[in-house]
Design a protein around this motif. Structure first.
Motif, PDB file in Angstrom:
ATOM      1  N   GLU A  47       1.147  -1.385  -0.299  1.00  0.00           N
ATOM      2  CA  GLU A  47       0.045  -0.310   0.160  1.00  0.00           C
ATOM      3  C   GLU A  47       1.436   1.756  -0.262  1.00  0.00           C
ATOM      4  O   GLU A  47       0.880   2.936   0.190  1.00  0.00           O
ATOM      5  CB  GLU A  47      -1.300  -0.400   1.076  1.00  0.00           C
ATOM      6  N   TYR A  48       1.906   1.536  -0.525  1.00  0.00           N
ATOM      7  CA  TYR A  48       3.314   2.109  -0.237  1.00  0.00           C
ATOM      8  C   TYR A  48       3.511   2.415  -1.998  1.00  0.00           C
ATOM      9  O   TYR A  48       3.488   1.924  -2.341  1.00  0.00           O
ATOM     10  CB  TYR A  48       4.082   1.948   0.521  1.00  0.00           C
ATOM     11  N   GLU A  49       3.575   4.249  -1.323  1.00  0.00           N
ATOM     12  CA  GLU A  49       3.316   4.335  -3.112  1.00  0.00           C
ATOM     13  C   GLU A  49       4.723   5.826  -3.055  1.00  0.00           C
ATOM     14  O   GLU A  49       4.645   7.128  -1.808  1.00  0.00           O
ATOM     15  CB  GLU A  49       2.551   4.876  -3.617  1.00  0.00           C
ATOM     16  N   CYS A  50       5.629   5.494  -4.454  1.00  0.00           N
ATOM     17  CA  CYS A  50       6.610   7.162  -3.999  1.00  0.00           C
ATOM     18  C   CYS A  50       6.291   7.667  -5.278  1.00  0.00           C
ATOM     19  O   CYS A  50       5.686   7.015  -7.070  1.00  0.00           O
ATOM     20  CB  CYS A  50       8.011   6.514  -4.235  1.00  0.00           C
ATOM     21  N   ILE A  51       6.012   8.994  -5.682  1.00  0.00           N
ATOM     22  CA  ILE A  51       5.561   9.888  -6.323  1.00  0.00           C
ATOM     23  C   ILE A  51       6.403  11.057  -6.876  1.00  0.00           C
ATOM     24  O   ILE A  51       7.052  11.386  -5.950  1.00  0.00           O
ATOM     25  CB  ILE A  51       4.008  10.139  -6.406  1.00  0.00           C
ATOM     26  N   PHE A  52       7.000  10.746  -8.257  1.00  0.00           N
ATOM     27  CA  PHE A  52       7.801  11.708  -8.396  1.00  0.00           C
ATOM     28  C   PHE A  52       7.502  12.492  -9.632  1.00  0.00           C
ATOM     29  O   PHE A  52       6.997  12.418 -10.885  1.00  0.00           O
ATOM     30  CB  PHE A  52       9.497  10.948  -8.760  1.00  0.00           C
ATOM     31  N   THR A  53       7.517  14.032  -9.651  1.00  0.00           N
ATOM     32  CA  THR A  53       6.805  14.391  -9.608  1.00  0.00           C
ATOM     33  C   THR A  53       7.319  15.970 -10.953  1.00  0.00           C
ATOM     34  O   THR A  53       8.194  16.702  -9.783  1.00  0.00           O
ATOM     35  CB  THR A  53       5.570  15.766  -9.983  1.00  0.00           C
ATOM     36  N   TYR A  54       7.747  16.242 -12.000  1.00  0.00           N
ATOM     37  CA  TYR A  54       8.809  16.906 -12.285  1.00  0.00           C
ATOM     38  C   TYR A  54       8.509  17.345 -13.700  1.00  0.00           C
ATOM     39  O   TYR A  54       7.613  17.423 -14.473  1.00  0.00           O
ATOM     40  CB  TYR A  54       9.656  16.489 -12.691  1.00  0.00           C
ATOM     41  N   ALA A  55       8.961  18.239 -13.933  1.00  0.00           N
ATOM     42  CA  ALA A  55       9.726  19.409 -15.321  1.00  0.00           C
ATOM     43  C   ALA A  55      10.649  19.282 -15.397  1.00  0.00           C
ATOM     44  O   ALA A  55      11.490  19.676 -14.393  1.00  0.00           O
ATOM     45  CB  ALA A  55       8.195  20.250 -15.827  1.00  0.00           C
ATOM     46  N   SER A  56      11.240  19.637 -17.020  1.00  0.00           N
ATOM     47  CA  SER A  56      12.532  19.391 -17.067  1.00  0.00           C
ATOM     48  C   SER A  56      12.582  20.001 -18.013  1.00  0.00           C
ATOM     49  O   SER A  56      11.636  20.141 -19.501  1.00  0.00           O
ATOM     50  CB  SER A  56      13.138  18.353 -17.150  1.00  0.00           C
ATOM     51  N   GLN A  57      14.099  21.193 -18.884  1.00  0.00           N
ATOM     52  CA  GLN A  57      14.066  21.600 -20.602  1.00  0.00           C
ATOM     53  C   GLN A  57      15.183  21.084 -21.491  1.00  0.00           C
ATOM     54  O   GLN A  57      15.670  20.479 -20.256  1.00  0.00           O
ATOM     55  CB  GLN A  57      14.128  22.270 -20.333  1.00  0.00           C
ATOM     56  N   GLY A  58      15.423  20.775 -22.208  1.00  0.00           N
ATOM     57  CA  GLY A  58      17.144  21.014 -22.895  1.00  0.00           C
ATOM     58  C   GLY A  58      16.825  19.445 -22.876  1.00  0.00           C
ATOM     59  O   GLY A  58      16.292  18.314 -22.799  1.00  0.00           O
ATOM     60  N   GLY A  59      17.525  18.995 -24.300  1.00  0.00           N
ATOM     61  CA  GLY A  59      18.012  18.020 -24.851  1.00  0.00           C
ATOM     62  C   GLY A  59      16.606  17.177 -24.749  1.00  0.00           C
ATOM     63  O   GLY A  59      16.083  17.179 -25.369  1.00  0.00           O
ATOM     64  N   THR A  60      17.397  15.045 -24.829  1.00  0.00           N
ATOM     65  CA  THR A  60      16.506  14.559 -25.056  1.00  0.00           C
ATOM     66  C   THR A  60      15.930  13.679 -24.426  1.00  0.00           C
ATOM     67  O   THR A  60      16.823  13.835 -23.185  1.00  0.00           O
ATOM     68  CB  THR A  60      16.967  13.485 -26.592  1.00  0.00           C
ATOM     69  N   ASN A  61      15.085  12.554 -24.266  1.00  0.00           N
ATOM     70  CA  ASN A  61      14.709  11.878 -23.031  1.00  0.00           C
ATOM     71  C   ASN A  61      15.765  11.488 -22.555  1.00  0.00           C
ATOM     72  O   ASN A  61      17.004  10.624 -23.438  1.00  0.00           O
ATOM     73  CB  ASN A  61      13.973  11.386 -23.898  1.00  0.00           C
ATOM     74  N   LEU A  90      20.124  17.310 -18.218  1.00  0.00           N
ATOM     75  CA  LEU A  90      18.314  18.171 -18.788  1.00  0.00           C
ATOM     76  C   LEU A  90      18.599  19.162 -17.291  1.00  0.00           C
ATOM     77  O   LEU A  90      19.594  18.874 -16.416  1.00  0.00           O
ATOM     78  CB  LEU A  90      17.111  17.625 -18.746  1.00  0.00           C
ATOM     79  N   PHE A  91      17.762  19.829 -17.692  1.00  0.00           N
ATOM     80  CA  PHE A  91      17.447  20.794 -16.770  1.00  0.00           C
ATOM     81  C   PHE A  91      15.901  21.247 -15.719  1.00  0.00           C
ATOM     82  O   PHE A  91      15.333  21.087 -17.057  1.00  0.00           O
ATOM     83  CB  PHE A  91      17.960  22.878 -17.338  1.00  0.00           C
ATOM     84  N   PHE A  92      15.449  20.541 -15.039  1.00  0.00           N
ATOM     85  CA  PHE A  92      14.555  20.481 -13.952  1.00  0.00           C
ATOM     86  C   PHE A  92      14.235  21.881 -13.844  1.00  0.00           C
ATOM     87  O   PHE A  92      15.067  22.393 -12.742  1.00  0.00           O
ATOM     88  CB  PHE A  92      15.004  19.429 -12.810  1.00  0.00           C
ATOM     89  N   THR A  93      12.542  22.309 -13.893  1.00  0.00           N
ATOM     90  CA  THR A  93      12.444  23.640 -14.205  1.00  0.00           C
ATOM     91  C   THR A  93      11.449  23.295 -12.269  1.00  0.00           C
ATOM     92  O   THR A  93      11.298  24.414 -11.389  1.00  0.00           O
ATOM     93  CB  THR A  93      12.070  23.797 -15.106  1.00  0.00           C
ATOM     94  N   GLN A  94      11.100  21.847 -12.057  1.00  0.00           N
ATOM     95  CA  GLN A  94      10.896  22.187 -10.669  1.00  0.00           C
ATOM     96  C   GLN A  94      10.748  20.442 -11.019  1.00  0.00           C
ATOM     97  O   GLN A  94      11.169  19.385 -11.760  1.00  0.00           O
ATOM     98  CB  GLN A  94       9.186  22.333 -10.898  1.00  0.00           C
ATOM     99  N   PHE A  95      10.778  19.884  -9.436  1.00  0.00           N
ATOM    100  CA  PHE A  95      10.259  18.601  -9.303  1.00  0.00           C
ATOM    101  C   PHE A  95       9.819  18.393  -7.127  1.00  0.00           C
ATOM    102  O   PHE A  95       9.786  19.234  -6.704  1.00  0.00           O
ATOM    103  CB  PHE A  95      11.858  17.609  -9.005  1.00  0.00           C
ATOM    104  N   LYS A  96       9.382  17.703  -7.685  1.00  0.00           N
ATOM    105  CA  LYS A  96       8.669  16.902  -6.467  1.00  0.00           C
ATOM    106  C   LYS A  96       8.510  15.588  -6.247  1.00  0.00           C
ATOM    107  O   LYS A  96       8.541  15.042  -6.814  1.00  0.00           O
ATOM    108  CB  LYS A  96       7.459  17.418  -6.128  1.00  0.00           C
TER     109      LYS A  96
END
Length: 148
Positions: A47-61, A90-96
């Motif tokens: 019942e445990y979960e890890c959630i990674f939310t992000y936005a990034s710029q530049g390059g490819t996957n 990549l440049f991370f503009t945000q993450f959580k």
């Protein structure tokens, strides 16, 4: 340097207490996608979960990994998100990072130059304290189990 030593001891203690069996550990691969759009990736054990939310710029996957683990006594849940090659281009503009079912007790991010913790809970960057580079993020939480 004393602070770094204390942090290392804390990490060592947490890693020892997080002894996990193969059934309680999972490592999955996912793509971190640039383009400035917010993306979310998550993984769970029980019942445990890890959630990674992000936005990034530049390059490819880029190929990244997420590992989740539950301690043998089910008291601690851990999550790490990292790029196996180390430095991300990549440049991370945000993450959580968030944990569901566990209360965060420790979080740290590793950038190419330093190890620091300029983060808030839930684990997100503080404005002006994050250099937009990320190579690894680790979050450890205590599960909510009632004692018998």
């Amino acid at each position: 340097m004393q602070l770094f030593g204390k942090m290392s001891l804390l990490l060592l203690g947490l890693s020892v207490s997080l002894c996990v069996s193969a059934e309680q550990t999972k490592v999955v691969e996912f793509n971190v996608k640039p383009g400035g759009v917010v993306h979310t990736f998550s993984e769970r054990i029980s019942e445990y979960e890890c959630i990674f939310t992000y936005a990034s710029q530049g390059g490819t996957n880029e190929q990244w990994l997420m590992s989740v683990g539950l301690s043998e006594d089910d008291q601690m849940f851990s999550c790490s998100v990292w790029r196996p090659q180390g430095k991300s281009y990549l440049f991370f503009t945000q993450f959580k990072a968030e944990l569901k079912g566990a209360k965060i007790e420790y979080a740290n991010a590793f950038t190419p130059a330093v190890i620091h913790s300029p983060f808030l809970i839930p684990v997100t960057q503080r404005d002006g304290k994050f250099s937009a580079q990320l190579s690894k993020l680790t979050v450890i939480g205590r599960t909510r189990h009632d004692e018998l």
